[in-house]
Design a protein around this motif. Structure first.
Motif, short mmCIF file in Angstrom:
data_model
loop_
_atom_site.label_atom_id
_atom_site.label_comp_id
_atom_site.label_asym_id
_atom_site.label_seq_id
_atom_site.Cartn_x
_atom_site.Cartn_y
_atom_site.Cartn_z
N SER A 33 -7.56 -9.51 2.16
CA SER A 33 -6.84 -8.30 1.85
C SER A 33 -5.95 -8.51 0.62
O SER A 33 -5.75 -7.62 -0.20
N ASN A 77 -11.59 0.84 4.60
CA ASN A 77 -10.30 0.16 4.76
C ASN A 77 -10.48 -1.29 5.21
O ASN A 77 -11.60 -1.74 5.49
N GLY A 78 -9.35 -2.00 5.25
CA GLY A 78 -9.39 -3.44 5.52
C GLY A 78 -9.75 -3.77 6.96
O GLY A 78 -10.41 -4.78 7.22
N ASN A 96 0.81 -1.22 0.00
CA ASN A 96 0.00 0.00 0.00
C ASN A 96 0.85 1.28 0.00
O ASN A 96 0.31 2.37 0.12
N LYS A 129 -4.54 -2.63 -1.80
CA LYS A 129 -3.18 -3.13 -2.03
C LYS A 129 -2.97 -3.58 -3.47
O LYS A 129 -1.86 -3.84 -3.88
N GLU A 136 -0.46 -13.34 6.83
CA GLU A 136 0.43 -12.26 7.23
C GLU A 136 1.89 -12.68 7.09
O GLU A 136 2.78 -11.84 7.11
N GLU A 194 -4.39 -4.38 14.06
CA GLU A 194 -5.56 -3.53 13.85
C GLU A 194 -5.86 -2.69 15.07
O GLU A 194 -7.02 -2.30 15.31
N ASN A 226 -12.94 -6.12 8.09
CA ASN A 226 -12.88 -7.25 9.04
C ASN A 226 -13.84 -7.05 10.21
O ASN A 226 -14.56 -7.97 10.60
N ASP A 233 -10.15 -13.14 5.54
CA ASP A 233 -9.55 -11.83 5.35
C ASP A 233 -8.80 -11.89 4.02
O ASP A 233 -7.68 -12.40 3.94
C1 LIG Z 1 -4.03 -9.29 5.95
C2 LIG Z 1 -4.51 -7.88 6.17
N1 LIG Z 1 -5.77 -7.68 6.59
C3 LIG Z 1 -6.25 -6.45 6.82
C4 LIG Z 1 -5.48 -5.33 6.62
C5 LIG Z 1 -6.06 -4.01 7.00
O1 LIG Z 1 -6.08 -3.06 6.05
P1 LIG Z 1 -6.14 -1.49 6.39
O2 LIG Z 1 -4.75 -1.09 6.69
O3 LIG Z 1 -6.69 -0.93 5.13
O4 LIG Z 1 -7.06 -1.29 7.55
C6 LIG Z 1 -4.16 -5.48 6.16
C7 LIG Z 1 -3.30 -4.28 5.95
O5 LIG Z 1 -2.11 -4.32 5.91
C8 LIG Z 1 -3.66 -6.79 5.95
O6 LIG Z 1 -2.39 -6.99 5.56
#
Ligand SMILES: Cc1ncc(COP(=O)(O)O)c(C=O)c1O
Length: 354
Positions: free
Chosen positions: A179, A67-68, A16, A210, A150, A98, A72, A177
């Motif tokens: 993402s 956003n992510g 990002n 991303k 991750e 988070e 979630n 998730d």
């Molecule tokens: C696996 C995963 N889930 C969720 C997110 C959350 O995204 P955001 O930063 O847009 O809240 C990320 C962000 O890096 C991520 O890597």
């Protein structure tokens, strides 16, 4: 206005850090002008629903969010009652990165499981899937997995199907998730539905930012029986965009053709190129398998510190010094080669210090 930054500079810190794909910006510009009904009753949001349904099946419905983390939180809250809990890997983004949002904003209890590679298995789920009917225990209700994880690893469609079958047998729902689900699908060369709807996933957090969006992720309910109140929860959690057409049109541009796949393939290919370029440099130890667009490594001495002065990237694990290098949809072969050359230079310098 002239840019305030050097647009040629690339980092390896996160996907990002990248800008917006030109085709996405064009789509946003095309949606501009005139008036459209606010809060999602616009023609772009309608078209976006059809595109999500093409990828994820006729019952899929998408709710864009900012956003992510929010994708979630809204997903998990829509799948659980107040007394219910979510099983996830200890390394899951919802648990580590988070800011506690699932617990603090969402009020969702997380039941975490240590994993060697960021991946849950039916056996690992069982470590937390117990205590049903015990009023003293938050009741397990959802299994949340991330693809890619991750730690840069991938779940195959068969692994997700096995998790979903096991979870459903226990009366649990499955949240993904996603993402980086585009990176996962591109790496495995399967359609997006193979890693989600077809495998039995109930609710998906779909990642857009991303993979080339200006901003925007989506809660995608694949099983309509698995989630309630998403319309209301999105507003409650401050994720209802008034000018939604500009978020929705980005998803349409990403998913209506092959932009998502082109972007994901490029990011993944650049991570492979990076791994191949550095694996034989004396002193570099690749710490994990390179399966999509992340490379994890351990470097000797202060090499990481020195390299970081030239290219930004994060230390992943302070205790081991492990670093993470991410490639994005706009990472080029020249960027990778320049980074690998800089790394080799810094390692020679580190060597010379001893
Ligand atoms: C696996 C995963 N889930 C969720 C997110 C959350 O995204 P955001 O930063 O847009 O809240 C990320 C962000 O890096 C991520 O890597």
């Amino acid at each position: 206005m002239t840019p305030r930054h050097d647009p040629r500079l690339k980092a390896f810190a996160s996907d990002n850090y990248a800008g917006v794909h030109p085709e996405i910006l064009q789509a946003v510009a095309a949606a501009n002008g005139g008036h459209q009904i606010a809060y999602g009753e616009d023609v772009y949001t309608e078209a976006m629903q059809a595109v999500f349904q093409r990828h994820f099946g006729e019952t899929a419905r998408a709710w864009p969010v900012f956003n992510g983390t929010a994708a979630n939180v809204v997903s998990l809250r829509s799948m659980t009652a107040q007394w219910e809990a979510v099983i996830c890997a200890e390394s899951a983004h919802i648990n580590t990165d988070e800011g506690g949002a699932p617990e603090v904003a969402g009020g969702i209890k997380l039941l975490t499981v240590p994993t060697p590679d960021g991946k849950l298995t039916p056996e690992l789920i069982d470590r937390q899937a117990w205590g049903f009917g015990d009023v003293h225990r938050a009741q397990p209700k959802v299994v949340s997995i991330s693809n890619t994880t991750e730690l840069g690893t991938l779940y195959t469609a068969a692994e997700i199907a096995a998790i979903c079958a096991h979870a459903h047998d226990l009366g649990l729902l499955v949240h993904l998730d996603g993402s980086r689900i585009t990176n996962a699908a591109a790496a495995l060369d399967v359609p997006l539905c193979a890693l989600s709807t077809d495998a039995g996933v109930d609710v998906l957090s779909f990642g857009g930012t991303k993979i080339g969006l200006l901003y925007g992720e989506a809660v995608v309910v694949l099983n309509p029986d698995a989630a309630t109140g998403v319309d209301y929860l999105r507003k409650t959690f401050m994720q209802l965009s008034s000018k939604m057409r500009f978020v929705s049109v980005q998803f349409e541009a990403l998913l209506s053709g092959d932009l998502w796949l082109r972007n994901a393939r490029r990011a993944n290919a650049m991570a492979r190129r990076l791994a191949d370029a550095v694996r034989d440099i004396p002193g570099v130890e690749l710490a994990r398998p390179v399966e999509a667009n992340a490379v994890f490594a351990v470097l000797p001495g202060d090499a990481a510190e020195r390299l970081r002065k030239r290219f930004r990237f994060y230390t992943w694990d302070e205790s081991t010094g492990e670093v993470r290098w991410m490639c994005a949809f706009d990472t080029t072969e020249e960027d990778v080669d320049a980074f690998a050359a800089a790394l080799a230079e810094e390692l020679r310098a580190t060597d010379g210090d001893h």
